[in-house]
Motif scaffolding. Structure first.
Motif, mmCIF file in Angstrom:
data_model
loop_
_atom_site.group_PDB
_atom_site.id
_atom_site.type_symbol
_atom_site.label_atom_id
_atom_site.label_comp_id
_atom_site.label_asym_id
_atom_site.label_seq_id
_atom_site.Cartn_x
_atom_site.Cartn_y
_atom_site.Cartn_z
ATOM 1 N N PHE A 82 -13.330 -13.285 5.245
ATOM 2 C CA PHE A 82 -12.794 -12.647 4.047
ATOM 3 C C PHE A 82 -12.830 -11.124 4.181
ATOM 4 N N ILE A 83 -13.962 -10.604 4.678
ATOM 5 C CA ILE A 83 -14.067 -9.156 4.865
ATOM 6 C C ILE A 83 -12.983 -8.664 5.837
ATOM 7 N N PHE A 84 -12.818 -9.399 6.949
ATOM 8 C CA PHE A 84 -11.790 -9.014 7.920
ATOM 9 C C PHE A 84 -10.388 -9.111 7.307
ATOM 10 N N ALA A 85 -10.147 -10.166 6.537
ATOM 11 C CA ALA A 85 -8.811 -10.360 5.962
ATOM 12 C C ALA A 85 -8.482 -9.249 4.964
ATOM 13 N N VAL A 86 -9.470 -8.892 4.143
ATOM 14 C CA VAL A 86 -9.238 -7.812 3.182
ATOM 15 C C VAL A 86 -9.027 -6.489 3.925
ATOM 16 N N TYR A 87 -9.792 -6.294 5.020
ATOM 17 C CA TYR A 87 -9.616 -5.073 5.811
ATOM 18 C C TYR A 87 -8.206 -5.029 6.397
ATOM 19 N N HIS A 88 -7.748 -6.192 6.872
ATOM 20 C CA HIS A 88 -6.368 -6.243 7.393
ATOM 21 C C HIS A 88 -5.374 -5.850 6.297
ATOM 22 N N SER A 89 -5.525 -6.440 5.106
ATOM 23 C CA SER A 89 -4.595 -6.137 4.012
ATOM 24 C C SER A 89 -4.626 -4.651 3.686
ATOM 25 N N TRP A 90 -5.829 -4.129 3.557
ATOM 26 C CA TRP A 90 -5.985 -2.715 3.191
ATOM 27 C C TRP A 90 -5.290 -1.817 4.209
ATOM 28 N N LYS A 108 13.525 10.252 -0.811
ATOM 29 C CA LYS A 108 12.634 9.389 -0.037
ATOM 30 C C LYS A 108 11.405 9.119 -0.893
ATOM 31 N N VAL A 109 11.059 7.848 -1.052
ATOM 32 C CA VAL A 109 9.866 7.507 -1.818
ATOM 33 C C VAL A 109 8.639 7.935 -1.004
ATOM 34 N N PRO A 110 7.698 8.700 -1.617
ATOM 35 C CA PRO A 110 6.530 9.173 -0.867
ATOM 36 C C PRO A 110 5.668 8.007 -0.356
ATOM 37 N N GLU A 111 5.007 8.249 0.789
ATOM 38 C CA GLU A 111 4.167 7.218 1.418
ATOM 39 C C GLU A 111 3.166 6.611 0.438
ATOM 40 N N ARG A 112 2.536 7.483 -0.355
ATOM 41 C CA ARG A 112 1.483 7.004 -1.259
ATOM 42 C C ARG A 112 2.022 6.044 -2.306
ATOM 43 N N VAL A 113 3.224 6.321 -2.776
ATOM 44 C CA VAL A 113 3.831 5.456 -3.792
ATOM 45 C C VAL A 113 4.109 4.086 -3.179
ATOM 46 N N ILE A 114 4.611 4.081 -1.940
ATOM 47 C CA ILE A 114 4.897 2.805 -1.265
ATOM 48 C C ILE A 114 3.607 1.994 -1.144
ATOM 49 N N THR A 115 2.512 2.669 -0.717
ATOM 50 C CA THR A 115 1.233 1.976 -0.583
ATOM 51 C C THR A 115 0.750 1.442 -1.930
ATOM 52 N N ALA A 116 0.886 2.245 -2.975
ATOM 53 C CA ALA A 116 0.434 1.820 -4.299
ATOM 54 C C ALA A 116 1.215 0.602 -4.775
ATOM 55 N N VAL A 117 2.533 0.621 -4.577
ATOM 56 C CA VAL A 117 3.366 -0.514 -4.983
ATOM 57 C C VAL A 117 2.967 -1.758 -4.186
ATOM 58 N N ALA A 118 2.715 -1.569 -2.872
ATOM 59 C CA ALA A 118 2.338 -2.701 -2.026
ATOM 60 C C ALA A 118 1.000 -3.291 -2.472
ATOM 61 N N LEU A 119 0.043 -2.418 -2.804
ATOM 62 C CA LEU A 119 -1.263 -2.906 -3.269
ATOM 63 C C LEU A 119 -1.101 -3.712 -4.555
ATOM 64 N N ALA A 120 -0.260 -3.206 -5.468
ATOM 65 C CA ALA A 120 -0.012 -3.920 -6.715
ATOM 66 C C ALA A 120 0.641 -5.270 -6.423
ATOM 67 N N GLY A 121 1.577 -5.282 -5.476
ATOM 68 C CA GLY A 121 2.245 -6.519 -5.086
ATOM 69 C C GLY A 121 1.270 -7.541 -4.534
ATOM 70 N N TRP A 122 0.288 -7.028 -3.772
ATOM 71 C CA TRP A 122 -0.755 -7.891 -3.190
ATOM 72 C C TRP A 122 -1.553 -8.582 -4.308
ATOM 73 N N VAL A 123 -1.951 -7.799 -5.306
ATOM 74 C CA VAL A 123 -2.724 -8.350 -6.426
ATOM 75 C C VAL A 123 -1.901 -9.423 -7.156
ATOM 76 N N VAL A 124 -0.625 -9.108 -7.410
ATOM 77 C CA VAL A 124 0.238 -10.057 -8.116
ATOM 78 C C VAL A 124 0.401 -11.339 -7.292
ATOM 79 N N ALA A 125 0.670 -11.178 -5.984
ATOM 80 C CA ALA A 125 0.874 -12.347 -5.114
ATOM 81 C C ALA A 125 -0.377 -13.224 -5.112
#
Lengths: 135, 113, 248
Positions: A82-90, A108-125
């Motif tokens: 689990f720790i490794f999997a979360v590290y991979h996701s992060w 161009k959408v800034p890098e940080r915004v893309i990461t934030a959206v992806a993190l939110a997507g991860w939580v939703v998924a």
């Protein structure tokens, strides 16, 4: 006319690279752990696949395997995996903005915004999977 | 001189798709299998779920793509750890393993009740 | 205020008198505004004239004074002694490159790779001088500007364990520069460059350790250039597989 490039010869010293190069620096160690995460993820999925195959063998076989997975050894494995999997996701979402260019019109959408959206997507998924698979 | 490599895009494509699948879905599945109560993902409910072809497809993707992801990462990590000599063989072994795992996954998922 | 004293351990390699590099310690007093390069120049001028190293501009633009400072690739003109004080400072030649003498590395390999990606604007046909310049909008400039800041200092190669283990890897700076010209609206050399960077020795060797970007003194971000090239190349490949009748 193309001139041939002159060749110079002089002695040089090639430094050997120690096999422990990735242990000597935190950054390279974390890189190796990121790569290693894929191994733990794969092992987990093979265990998961075996569990799925037992669904064809009936309730008793599946239930017994569930019991086995609750033993100390497996629990330890799941904690590590689990720790490794979360590290991979992060790490995956963190570099997402570097890898993928997203344009909104001329912007161009800034890098940080893309990461934030992806993190939110991860939580939703994760929430959707949890909702679908558990009752 | 340099020549375009025509197979690497294929492996890299599978690697990155597998990376996305693993990053999105694997942590929650580890929680469900490893830490939730056995009843939460009990037999009857799982059987009811896998009857759905979309769930079958999801489970196949969930297992298969991260295998290619792992094969690709381990191939390069082992190379940088000094297994360079075994370069070609390592690729055959790792990608071969992922292909084999994919076939097994396809069989298991397809024959689910 | 009394001057501070610091010890520098510097790699020495004199091929005419030793088979392998050794280390020599120099102790020196330094004012607050000295960088590692100032200390090396002080040693060369006042202590030991035999110490050999490369440098030129002292202001982070020539890219000559890159060395390993306490194991990290740095421009020594931008590495302040006060940031390391009171610990010792280890100064070594850039790692993964062969050493010619003391702190001087052999950059021939890098120069060959740089040349291989044709780091200049390539046109199928030059337009006559009378027709004027090739114009570009500020947005077109912004597309590649970041990648054009490279000063060829090779710090990124020294931060790249892939280059260390696979010396045939074309490497971060060369691929970032290929990306820079590929993104340039005036350039038409993309196909020839693709031969080089989409080869086995090119982008595919990269495992995205990401340190090239971290150590870059000009914020070029070679890691980003390489990943984006991988995505673009893979997308093109997938298109050519799915629609083989499309444009090659």
């Amino acid at each position: 006319m193309k001139q041939p490039e002159p060749e110079y010869t002089y002695p040089t010293y090639h430094r050997p690279i120690p096999a422990t190069w990735w242990l000597r620096d935190r950054k390279y160690f974390l890189f190796m752990m990121r790569e290693l995460s894929s191994f733990f993820i794969a092992v987990f999925l093979l265990i998961y696949l075996y569990g799925l195959s037992l669904l064809s063998k009936g309730q008793a076989a599946y239930g017994q395997f569930q019991e086995t997975l609750r033993s100390g050894g497996f629990t330890l494995f799941f904690v590590v995996a689990f720790i490794f999997a979360v590290y991979h996701s992060w790490t995956w979402w963190s570099i997402m903005g570097k890898v993928q260019v997203v344009r909104l019109g001329d912007h161009k959408v800034p890098e940080r915004v893309i990461t934030a959206v992806a993190l939110a997507g991860w939580v939703v998924a994760s929430a959707v999977v949890l909702f679908v698979f558990t009752r | 001189m340099y020549e375009v490599n025509k197979t690497e895009p294929f492996w890299w494509g599978l690697f990155s798709l597998g990376g996305v699948v693993a990053a999105l879905f694997v942590p929650i599945h580890i929680i469900m299998v490893g830490f939730l109560s056995a009843e939460a993902v009990g037999y009857h409910q799982m059987v009811a779920l896998v009857g759905n072809p979309l769930i079958k497809l999801y489970l196949f993707t969930l297992v298969s793509l991260p295998l290619f992801h792992a094969a690709h990462r381990l191939r390069f990590a082992l190379k940088d750890l000094g297994l360079k000599v075994a370069g070609g063989l390592l690729g055959v072994f790792l990608y071969g393993g992922a292909v084999f795992g994919t076939m097994v996954a396809a069989y298991i998922v397809a024959t689910l009740p | 205020m009394s001057a501070k004293k610091i010890t520098m351990r510097v790699t020495r390699y004199r091929p005419e008198q030793e088979d392998a590099p050794t280390e020599q310690a120099y102790e020196l007093e330094f004012p607050d505004d000295w960088v590692v390069l100032d200390a090396l120049n002080y040693i060369k001028d006042d202590v030991d004239g035999t110490l050999t190293f490369r440098w030129s501009c002292r202001m982070g633009i020539c890219g000559s004074c890159g060395m390993m400072v306490n194991g990290e690739p740095k421009l020594t003109c931008a590495a302040f002694l006060r940031d390391y004080y009171p610990a010792e400072i280890r100064v070594e030649p850039l790692q993964y490159f062969p050493i010619i003498r003391d702190l001087v590395i052999d950059m021939t390999d890098f120069l060959h790779k740089l040349k291989a990606i044709t780091p200049w604007i390539v046109r199928d046909e030059e337009k006559p001088l009378a027709e004027g310049e090739y114009l570009q909008t500020p947005a077109q400039l912004a597309d590649y500007k970041q990648f054009s800041m490279c000063i060829n200092c090779m710090l990124c190669y020294s931060a790249c364990p892939v280059y260390g283990h696979e010396p045939e890897f074309i490497g971060p700076a060369a691929i970032a520069l290929a990306h820079r010209y590929n993104l340039d609206s005036r350039d038409e050399g993309q196909e020839a460059r693709q031969q080089v960077i989409a080869s086995s020795e090119g982008i595919w060797d990269c495992t995205l350790v990401g340190e090239c970007t971290e150590v870059c003194p000009k914020r070029v971000d070679p890691a980003m250039a390489i990943q984006r090239t991988k995505v673009a190349t893979t997308t093109e490949w997938a298109k050519s597989m799915l629609m083989p009748w499309g444009k090659q």
